[in-house]
Write an enzyme that holds these catalytic residues in place. Structure first.
Site, PDB file in Angstrom:
ATOM      1  N   LYS A 166      -7.556  -1.434  30.153  1.00 39.30           N
ATOM      2  CA  LYS A 166      -8.346  -0.468  30.242  1.00 39.30           C
ATOM      3  C   LYS A 166      -7.452   0.771  29.885  1.00 39.30           C
ATOM      4  O   LYS A 166      -6.417   0.699  29.958  1.00 39.30           O
ATOM      5  CB  LYS A 166      -8.483  -0.061  31.697  1.00 39.30           C
ATOM      6  N   ASP A 195     -10.337  -0.434  26.491  1.00 38.91           N
ATOM      7  CA  ASP A 195     -11.572  -0.119  26.822  1.00 38.91           C
ATOM      8  C   ASP A 195     -11.705   1.132  27.841  1.00 38.91           C
ATOM      9  O   ASP A 195     -11.071   1.096  28.668  1.00 38.91           O
ATOM     10  CB  ASP A 195     -12.254  -1.222  27.641  1.00 38.91           C
ATOM     11  N   GLU A 221     -13.436   0.551  22.887  1.00 36.01           N
ATOM     12  CA  GLU A 221     -14.567   0.367  23.460  1.00 36.01           C
ATOM     13  C   GLU A 221     -15.037   1.475  24.367  1.00 36.01           C
ATOM     14  O   GLU A 221     -14.227   2.064  24.935  1.00 36.01           O
ATOM     15  CB  GLU A 221     -14.501  -1.074  24.354  1.00 36.01           C
ATOM     16  N   GLU A 247     -22.676  -2.046  26.264  1.00 39.11           N
ATOM     17  CA  GLU A 247     -22.772  -2.910  27.433  1.00 39.11           C
ATOM     18  C   GLU A 247     -23.500  -1.914  28.296  1.00 39.11           C
ATOM     19  O   GLU A 247     -24.217  -2.637  29.209  1.00 39.11           O
ATOM     20  CB  GLU A 247     -21.160  -3.189  27.962  1.00 39.11           C
ATOM     21  N   ASP A 270     -25.366  -6.889  26.829  1.00 41.08           N
ATOM     22  CA  ASP A 270     -25.281  -7.561  27.993  1.00 41.08           C
ATOM     23  C   ASP A 270     -26.512  -7.873  28.449  1.00 41.08           C
ATOM     24  O   ASP A 270     -27.468  -7.338  28.698  1.00 41.08           O
ATOM     25  CB  ASP A 270     -24.565  -6.779  29.236  1.00 41.08           C
ATOM     26  N   HIS A 297     -20.949  -8.261  26.763  1.00 41.57           N
ATOM     27  CA  HIS A 297     -20.042  -7.731  27.843  1.00 41.57           C
ATOM     28  C   HIS A 297     -20.526  -8.618  28.946  1.00 41.57           C
ATOM     29  O   HIS A 297     -21.504  -8.945  29.514  1.00 41.57           O
ATOM     30  CB  HIS A 297     -20.588  -6.450  28.125  1.00 41.57           C
TER      31      HIS A 297
END
Length: 365
Positions: A166, A195, A221, A247, A270, A297
């Site tokens: 992250k 992400d 991301e 996602e 997703d 995702h």
């Protein structure tokens, strides 16, 4: 082979320690489980979810939408989806689309069990092994740079050739330092995804991308708000890092717009969110026309089938360091091989059975 009963339950799990990404802190997650029963006694399993208390909306919607499945042949997945998708009333982009997804997934699972075929073969059967990445690198209270490095080394030790961390929840230079430490820990031969979970404005995302570029992330991301298509395109045009997103996108119509903005190199649909397997199939075909790869995702037990089914399937996400997804919800686990790949079950449908003890221990409704 018609649907005779739809059973909907809501389970919640409180995390032992809260985790944080670029925008959100997660303490309690909810899963809506749908069991679709046919006149022949076949039981299809589907699920979706959200953080509490939003999971309650999905649960109530699934109870209502489940009526649309009654009496339908389990192979008639398009008919079921069109019955449920009524944009003036339900569907479109939101929690009711997640409820649709849970029902649709259960329908496909029942269909596979009825004809005795695994899901990935029903959808195309392009390959039987797929690459996987191990996601993590969350912000946790008291977590140090050494802790982050050790976490990523552990994932690589399990066989991961791709890892994700992250960003967006700390100052930019601090996040760049976190990436530098991870790169040093895993070496140059392991790919690292970063992400941001929609944490940045386009300007901020471009600033942080310049700080991250020296460490060669595999992708960046969700750099900006999920509705900011223009900003996404600006970020993609301004960095050498490939951009991944999707996602938080819903239905083929949302992905049509996402592709049209030319802001994405890798799509992340997703199926638990966008409306289910029926809709994922449409999105996979749409993406293939633009030569866009799919890296779904979350939800490894489901998405390993979908990545294996389609030629433009790229890679599967697993959030568990041990390589198993949704710890305790299913009796089966999916483990990462030492070559960094996983494979879909060869059993009929999704090849999953529910852990009824786990369900009873976490049952809310």
């Amino acid at each position: 082979m018609q649907v005779e009963q739809v059973i909907v339950n809501l389970c919640r799990v409180r995390r032992g320690q809260a985790i944080r990404n670029g925008l959100y802190t997660y303490t309690e997650s909810g899963t809506v489980i749908v069991r679709l029963v046919t006149v022949d006694g076949v039981v299809g399993i589907g699920w979706s979810g959200a953080e509490a208390p939003h999971d309650r909306v999905i649960y109530e919607a699934a109870k209502g939408l489940g009526e649309q499945a009654m009496g339908i042949h389990v192979m008639d997945t398009e008919l079921l989806w069109e019955r449920m998708y009524q944009p003036k009333l339900v569907g479109r982009r939101g929690l009711t689309t997640r409820a649709m997804a849970a029902i649709d997934i259960a329908m496909w699972d029942a269909a596979g069990k009825t004809i005795g075929a695994p899901l990935y073969r029903m959808l195309g059967g392009y390959r039987s092994r797929v690459p996987a990445y191990l996601a993590g690198g969350y912000y946790v209270e008291g977590k140090t740079l050494d802790d982050l490095a050790n976490e990523m080394r552990h994932k690589v030790g399990l066989g991961a050739r791709y890892v994700k961390m992250k960003i967006g929840g700390a100052p930019m230079r601090e996040d760049a330092e976190r990436l530098r430490v991870v790169r040093e820990a895993v070496g140059e031969d392991v790919e690292i995804m970063v992400d941001a979970n929609n944490a940045y404005s386009a300007l901020e995302a471009l600033q942080v991308a310049r700080l991250l570029e020296p460490y060669h992330p595999y992708w960046f991301e969700e750099p900006v708000h999920a509705e900011d298509y223009r900003g996404l395109a600006q970020v993609r045009a301004g960095t050498s890092i490939p951009i991944a997103a999707g996602e938080n996108e819903y239905t083929r119509y949302g992905f049509r717009d996402l592709i049209a903005c030319e802001g994405v190199d890798i799509l992340q649909p997703d199926a638990n969110v966008l409306g289910g397997i029926t809709e994922f199939r449409h999105i996979a075909s749409l993406a293939s026309a633009y030569r866009l790869p799919l890296a779904p995702h979350g939800s490894t037990p489901l998405h390993v089938h979908l990545v294996a089914a389609f030629a433009n399937g790229l890679i599967v996400e697993s959030v568990m360091a041990e390589g198993a997804e949704r710890r305790g919800m299913f009796n089966e686990t999916i483990l990462l091989d030492k070559d960094g790949t996983i494979g879909p079950s060869e059993r009929a449908g999704l090849g999953l059975t529910l852990n009824e003890q786990w369900i009873q221990e976490h049952l809310v409704a």
